[in-house]
Design a protein around this motif. Sequence first.
Motif, PDB file in Angstrom:
ATOM      1  N   GLN A  54       0.606  -1.519  -0.018  1.00  0.00           N
ATOM      2  CA  GLN A  54       0.110  -0.267   0.000  1.00  0.00           C
ATOM      3  C   GLN A  54       1.213   1.885   0.105  1.00  0.00           C
ATOM      4  O   GLN A  54       0.697   2.539  -1.147  1.00  0.00           O
ATOM      5  N   GLN A  55       1.814   1.553   0.771  1.00  0.00           N
ATOM      6  CA  GLN A  55       3.130   2.457   0.951  1.00  0.00           C
ATOM      7  C   GLN A  55       4.048   2.513  -0.867  1.00  0.00           C
ATOM      8  O   GLN A  55       3.708   3.738  -1.102  1.00  0.00           O
ATOM      9  N   ALA A  56       3.919   1.223  -1.040  1.00  0.00           N
ATOM     10  CA  ALA A  56       4.529   2.036  -2.458  1.00  0.00           C
ATOM     11  C   ALA A  56       3.511   2.159  -3.507  1.00  0.00           C
ATOM     12  O   ALA A  56       3.733   2.968  -4.275  1.00  0.00           O
ATOM     13  N   LYS A  57       2.515   1.740  -3.311  1.00  0.00           N
ATOM     14  CA  LYS A  57       1.327   2.122  -4.448  1.00  0.00           C
ATOM     15  C   LYS A  57       1.299   3.330  -4.410  1.00  0.00           C
ATOM     16  O   LYS A  57       0.844   4.249  -5.317  1.00  0.00           O
ATOM     17  N   GLN A  58       1.207   3.652  -3.075  1.00  0.00           N
ATOM     18  CA  GLN A  58       0.404   5.012  -2.417  1.00  0.00           C
ATOM     19  C   GLN A  58       2.150   5.827  -3.160  1.00  0.00           C
ATOM     20  O   GLN A  58       1.586   7.259  -3.943  1.00  0.00           O
ATOM     21  N   GLN A  76      -7.806  18.187 -10.461  1.00  0.00           N
ATOM     22  CA  GLN A  76      -9.041  17.360  -9.986  1.00  0.00           C
ATOM     23  C   GLN A  76      -8.924  16.316 -10.931  1.00  0.00           C
ATOM     24  O   GLN A  76      -9.496  14.992 -10.009  1.00  0.00           O
ATOM     25  N   GLU A  77      -8.624  16.040 -11.963  1.00  0.00           N
ATOM     26  CA  GLU A  77      -8.470  15.392 -13.000  1.00  0.00           C
ATOM     27  C   GLU A  77      -7.773  13.545 -12.666  1.00  0.00           C
ATOM     28  O   GLU A  77      -7.415  12.232 -12.856  1.00  0.00           O
ATOM     29  N   VAL A  78      -6.090  14.353 -12.347  1.00  0.00           N
ATOM     30  CA  VAL A  78      -5.257  13.335 -11.888  1.00  0.00           C
ATOM     31  C   VAL A  78      -5.780  13.152 -10.519  1.00  0.00           C
ATOM     32  O   VAL A  78      -5.142  11.556  -9.974  1.00  0.00           O
ATOM     33  N   ALA A  79      -6.225  13.302  -9.327  1.00  0.00           N
ATOM     34  CA  ALA A  79      -6.987  13.088  -8.110  1.00  0.00           C
ATOM     35  C   ALA A  79      -7.720  11.587  -8.710  1.00  0.00           C
ATOM     36  O   ALA A  79      -8.083  10.648  -7.607  1.00  0.00           O
ATOM     37  N   GLU A  80      -8.318  11.899  -9.074  1.00  0.00           N
ATOM     38  CA  GLU A  80     -10.020  11.273  -9.979  1.00  0.00           C
ATOM     39  C   GLU A  80      -8.697   9.721 -10.139  1.00  0.00           C
ATOM     40  O   GLU A  80      -9.186   9.218 -10.257  1.00  0.00           O
ATOM     41  N   ILE A  81      -8.626  10.137 -11.625  1.00  0.00           N
ATOM     42  CA  ILE A  81      -7.702   8.974 -11.715  1.00  0.00           C
ATOM     43  C   ILE A  81      -6.357   8.065 -11.114  1.00  0.00           C
ATOM     44  O   ILE A  81      -6.917   6.784 -10.655  1.00  0.00           O
ATOM     45  N   LEU A  82      -5.787   9.090  -9.748  1.00  0.00           N
ATOM     46  CA  LEU A  82      -5.194   7.791  -9.614  1.00  0.00           C
ATOM     47  C   LEU A  82      -5.806   7.764  -7.747  1.00  0.00           C
ATOM     48  O   LEU A  82      -5.065   7.122  -7.171  1.00  0.00           O
ATOM     49  N   GLU A  83      -7.103   8.432  -7.760  1.00  0.00           N
ATOM     50  CA  GLU A  83      -7.517   7.838  -6.273  1.00  0.00           C
ATOM     51  C   GLU A  83      -6.957   8.603  -5.485  1.00  0.00           C
ATOM     52  O   GLU A  83      -6.622   7.967  -4.203  1.00  0.00           O
ATOM     53  N   LEU A  84      -6.372   9.485  -5.450  1.00  0.00           N
ATOM     54  CA  LEU A  84      -5.747  10.464  -4.458  1.00  0.00           C
ATOM     55  C   LEU A  84      -6.569  11.615  -3.679  1.00  0.00           C
ATOM     56  O   LEU A  84      -7.277  11.888  -4.819  1.00  0.00           O
TER      57      LEU A  84
END
Length: 91
Positions: A54-58, A76-84
Motif C-alpha cells: 500500500q505504501q509503495a502504491k501510494q 481534480q482530474e489527476v486526483a480522480e484518475i489516481l484515486e488520491l
Amino acid sequence: MLDVNKCKEILENHFATVTHEEFLANLEEFCPELFEAGSDEMMSDKLQDVELYQQAKQESKLEIAPKLLKKGLSIQEVAEILELDVQLLTK
C-alpha cells in the motif's frame, strides 16, 4: 546490465494498476510459505507485506501525479484518475 529507469517504470506501472486482491494472489502464488496455516509470525509478515504494498502504491501514484499535471490534466482530474485526495496533490 540492469536499467534502473526501466525497472522504475515497470514497478510504477505495476503498482499503479494492480489491485489489492491481485497483489495478494501474486504474493500467495510466489511466496506460498507466507500463507501456511498456524504461523502467527507468517501472518505478521503478510500484514507487513500488505502495508508495504500500500505504501509503495501510494508513493508510485505520487510520483506519477506531476507527470500527469505536466501533460495538462487538472489537479481534480489527476486526483480522480489516481484515486488520491486533491489536498494531498496540492502539497
